[in-house]
Design a protein around this motif. Structure first.
Motif, short mmCIF file in Angstrom:
data_model
loop_
_atom_site.label_atom_id
_atom_site.label_comp_id
_atom_site.label_asym_id
_atom_site.label_seq_id
_atom_site.Cartn_x
_atom_site.Cartn_y
_atom_site.Cartn_z
N CYS A 272 6.62 3.71 0.22
CA CYS A 272 6.09 2.35 0.44
C CYS A 272 5.16 2.31 1.64
O CYS A 272 4.11 1.64 1.61
N TYR B 174 3.13 -0.20 -1.70
CA TYR B 174 4.05 -0.81 -2.66
C TYR B 174 5.25 -1.37 -1.91
O TYR B 174 5.61 -0.85 -0.85
N ASP B 175 5.89 -2.41 -2.47
CA ASP B 175 7.20 -2.80 -1.97
C ASP B 175 8.23 -2.22 -2.95
O ASP B 175 7.85 -1.59 -3.95
N LEU C 285 7.29 -0.65 -6.56
CA LEU C 285 7.54 0.79 -6.69
C LEU C 285 8.44 1.05 -7.90
O LEU C 285 8.15 1.91 -8.73
#
Length: 119
Positions: free
Chosen positions: A40, A45-46, A50
């Protein structure tokens, strides 16, 4: 590195590679959560997005293409991975792949999260 090899890597499913990252880290006493944190941090991405990429079996090329934002401190990732200096890799996508390999490697080698996340 030749282009045929690169193309083969790019078409691999991120979901196929992801368990290997976790396995490598866990063998050395690190956690899946730490692997996720590293991924992340690098990609933007969170955890939810993800997981969506993993569930969608996105290939590596798309995984990086759809990454919200490469971390601005990515230039601080230096060193050798798979015989290549990450800062000298000319193919931008392969460089991102190797950045991730390098971060997972550092995790497995016991570096602190602050060092890995270039704080």
């Amino acid at each position: 590195m030749n282009n045929a090899n690169n193309a083969r890597v790019y078409k691999m499913s991120f979901a196929g590679v992801y368990p290997h990252y976790i396995q490598k880290a866990e063998k050395k006493g690190r956690t899946k959560e730490e692997v996720d944190t590293v991924i992340c941090w690098l990609t933007g991405y969170d955890l939810k997005t993800l997981q969506h990429q993993i569930d969608s079996k996105t290939n590596i090329e798309t995984f990086f293409a759809e990454a919200p934002q490469l971390n601005p401190n990515v230039s601080k990732i230096t060193g050798v991975i798979c015989g290549y200096r990450v800062e000298e890799i000319e193919d931008p996508l392969m460089q991102k792949v190797r950045y991730l390999d390098k971060l997972i490697d550092e995790l497995a080698k016991g570096k602190t999260m602050d060092k890995i996340l270039r704080k």
